[in-house]
Design a protein around this motif. Structure first.
Motif, PDB file in Angstrom:
ATOM      1  N   THR A  49       0.861  -1.176   0.000  1.00 14.16           N
ATOM      2  CA  THR A  49       0.000   0.000   0.000  1.00 14.16           C
ATOM      3  C   THR A  49       0.898   1.227   0.000  1.00 14.16           C
ATOM      4  O   THR A  49       1.760   1.380   0.873  1.00 14.16           O
ATOM      5  CB  THR A  49      -0.922   0.032   1.237  1.00 14.16           C
ATOM      6  OG1 THR A  49      -1.657  -1.187   1.303  1.00 14.16           O
ATOM      7  CG2 THR A  49      -1.895   1.195   1.162  1.00 14.16           C
ATOM      8  N   LEU A  50       0.723   2.084  -0.992  1.00 14.65           N
ATOM      9  CA  LEU A  50       1.479   3.328  -1.118  1.00 14.65           C
ATOM     10  C   LEU A  50       0.546   4.483  -0.770  1.00 14.65           C
ATOM     11  O   LEU A  50      -0.597   4.512  -1.221  1.00 14.65           O
ATOM     12  CB  LEU A  50       2.003   3.487  -2.547  1.00 14.65           C
ATOM     13  CG  LEU A  50       2.808   2.308  -3.087  1.00 14.65           C
ATOM     14  CD1 LEU A  50       3.050   2.478  -4.579  1.00 14.65           C
ATOM     15  CD2 LEU A  50       4.123   2.183  -2.349  1.00 14.65           C
ATOM     16  N   TYR A  51       1.028   5.433   0.009  1.00 11.40           N
ATOM     17  CA  TYR A  51       0.222   6.560   0.467  1.00 11.40           C
ATOM     18  C   TYR A  51       0.743   7.858  -0.127  1.00 11.40           C
ATOM     19  O   TYR A  51       1.945   8.116  -0.114  1.00 11.40           O
ATOM     20  CB  TYR A  51       0.296   6.679   1.994  1.00 11.40           C
ATOM     21  CG  TYR A  51      -0.319   5.522   2.725  1.00 11.40           C
ATOM     22  CD1 TYR A  51      -1.586   5.622   3.273  1.00 11.40           C
ATOM     23  CD2 TYR A  51       0.374   4.326   2.874  1.00 11.40           C
ATOM     24  CE1 TYR A  51      -2.153   4.556   3.958  1.00 11.40           C
ATOM     25  CE2 TYR A  51      -0.188   3.251   3.551  1.00 11.40           C
ATOM     26  CZ  TYR A  51      -1.447   3.379   4.091  1.00 11.40           C
ATOM     27  OH  TYR A  51      -2.015   2.318   4.764  1.00 11.40           O
ATOM     28  N   THR A  52      -0.169   8.689  -0.639  1.00 10.53           N
ATOM     29  CA  THR A  52       0.197   9.990  -1.181  1.00 10.53           C
ATOM     30  C   THR A  52      -1.009  10.928  -1.055  1.00 10.53           C
ATOM     31  O   THR A  52      -1.995  10.588  -0.418  1.00 10.53           O
ATOM     32  CB  THR A  52       0.695   9.861  -2.641  1.00 10.53           C
ATOM     33  OG1 THR A  52       1.213  11.122  -3.066  1.00 10.53           O
ATOM     34  CG2 THR A  52      -0.373   9.365  -3.576  1.00 10.53           C
ATOM     35  N   GLN A  53      -0.911  12.106  -1.641  1.00 15.56           N
ATOM     36  CA  GLN A  53      -2.038  13.038  -1.695  1.00 15.56           C
ATOM     37  C   GLN A  53      -2.293  13.415  -3.148  1.00 15.56           C
ATOM     38  O   GLN A  53      -1.404  13.362  -3.983  1.00 15.56           O
ATOM     39  CB  GLN A  53      -1.752  14.328  -0.900  1.00 15.56           C
ATOM     40  CG  GLN A  53      -1.673  14.148   0.587  1.00 15.56           C
ATOM     41  CD  GLN A  53      -0.275  13.783   1.028  1.00 15.56           C
ATOM     42  OE1 GLN A  53       0.700  14.274   0.489  1.00 15.56           O
ATOM     43  NE2 GLN A  53      -0.173  12.904   2.000  1.00 15.56           N
ATOM     44  N   GLN A  54      -3.519  13.833  -3.410  1.00 15.03           N
ATOM     45  CA  GLN A  54      -3.913  14.144  -4.783  1.00 15.03           C
ATOM     46  C   GLN A  54      -3.074  15.263  -5.387  1.00 15.03           C
ATOM     47  O   GLN A  54      -2.834  15.273  -6.587  1.00 15.03           O
ATOM     48  CB  GLN A  54      -5.394  14.518  -4.836  1.00 15.03           C
ATOM     49  CG  GLN A  54      -5.896  14.697  -6.246  1.00 15.03           C
ATOM     50  CD  GLN A  54      -7.394  14.883  -6.317  1.00 15.03           C
ATOM     51  OE1 GLN A  54      -8.065  14.937  -5.292  1.00 15.03           O
ATOM     52  NE2 GLN A  54      -7.920  14.987  -7.500  1.00 15.03           N
ATOM     53  N   ASN A  55      -2.578  16.189  -4.594  1.00 12.50           N
ATOM     54  CA  ASN A  55      -1.837  17.326  -5.136  1.00 12.50           C
ATOM     55  C   ASN A  55      -0.374  17.014  -5.450  1.00 12.50           C
ATOM     56  O   ASN A  55       0.322  17.853  -6.003  1.00 12.50           O
ATOM     57  CB  ASN A  55      -1.921  18.528  -4.190  1.00 12.50           C
ATOM     58  CG  ASN A  55      -1.334  18.259  -2.829  1.00 12.50           C
ATOM     59  OD1 ASN A  55      -0.958  17.144  -2.498  1.00 12.50           O
ATOM     60  ND2 ASN A  55      -1.263  19.289  -2.013  1.00 12.50           N
ATOM     61  N   ARG A  56       0.095  15.819  -5.147  1.00 12.50           N
ATOM     62  CA  ARG A  56       1.480  15.463  -5.475  1.00 12.50           C
ATOM     63  C   ARG A  56       1.595  15.097  -6.942  1.00 12.50           C
ATOM     64  O   ARG A  56       0.763  14.393  -7.486  1.00 12.50           O
ATOM     65  CB  ARG A  56       1.951  14.298  -4.624  1.00 12.50           C
ATOM     66  CG  ARG A  56       2.234  14.701  -3.213  1.00 12.50           C
ATOM     67  CD  ARG A  56       3.016  13.604  -2.571  1.00 12.50           C
ATOM     68  NE  ARG A  56       3.560  14.056  -1.310  1.00 12.50           N
ATOM     69  CZ  ARG A  56       3.979  13.224  -0.384  1.00 12.50           C
ATOM     70  NH1 ARG A  56       3.910  11.915  -0.577  1.00 12.50           N
ATOM     71  NH2 ARG A  56       4.472  13.676   0.728  1.00 12.50           N
TER      72      ARG A  56
END
Length: 108
Positions: free
Chosen positions: A7-14
């Motif tokens: 599972t990789l975690y990020t944010q939409q704005n990256r």
């Protein structure tokens, strides 16, 4: 088959290479011939720096995004090495998993 759920975690704005990072990772998984990736939009959460991330009605730029993959050990190692070479800043969780297909072949 034995391997990992990654599972990789990020944010939409990256962003990476001009694309939303989550979309870029899904495309990378396809390019690498991995068996699949699922992109999940989160409602809210906070990261290691205690910064709150949330899906807002008018502004979704900070919305949490998760990419889920079921991978063999070799696939997992190759993907993580590629992300490291690309310099992509990500938090991830790698959990041992057993996976496979049941029933008749699926479309798509």
């Amino acid at each position: 088959m034995k391997g990992y759920q990654l599972t990789l975690y990020t944010q939409q704005n990256r962003r990476h290479e001009g694309k939303m990072l989550a979309d870029w990772i899904v495309a990378l998984a396809m390019e690498m011939g991995l068996r699949g990736a699922t992109l999940v939009s989160g409602i809210e959460g906070f990261g290691h720096n205690r910064q709150f991330h949330s899906h807002h009605f008018f502004e979704m730029a900070d919305q949490p995004m998760l990419i889920l993959l079921a991978l063999t050990e070799a696939e997992c190692d190759a993907l993580l090495q590629r992300l490291e070479r690309e310099g992509v800043p990500l938090f991830y969780v790698k959990v041992p998993a057993e996976f496979g297909l049941m029933g008749s072949p699926l479309d798509g």
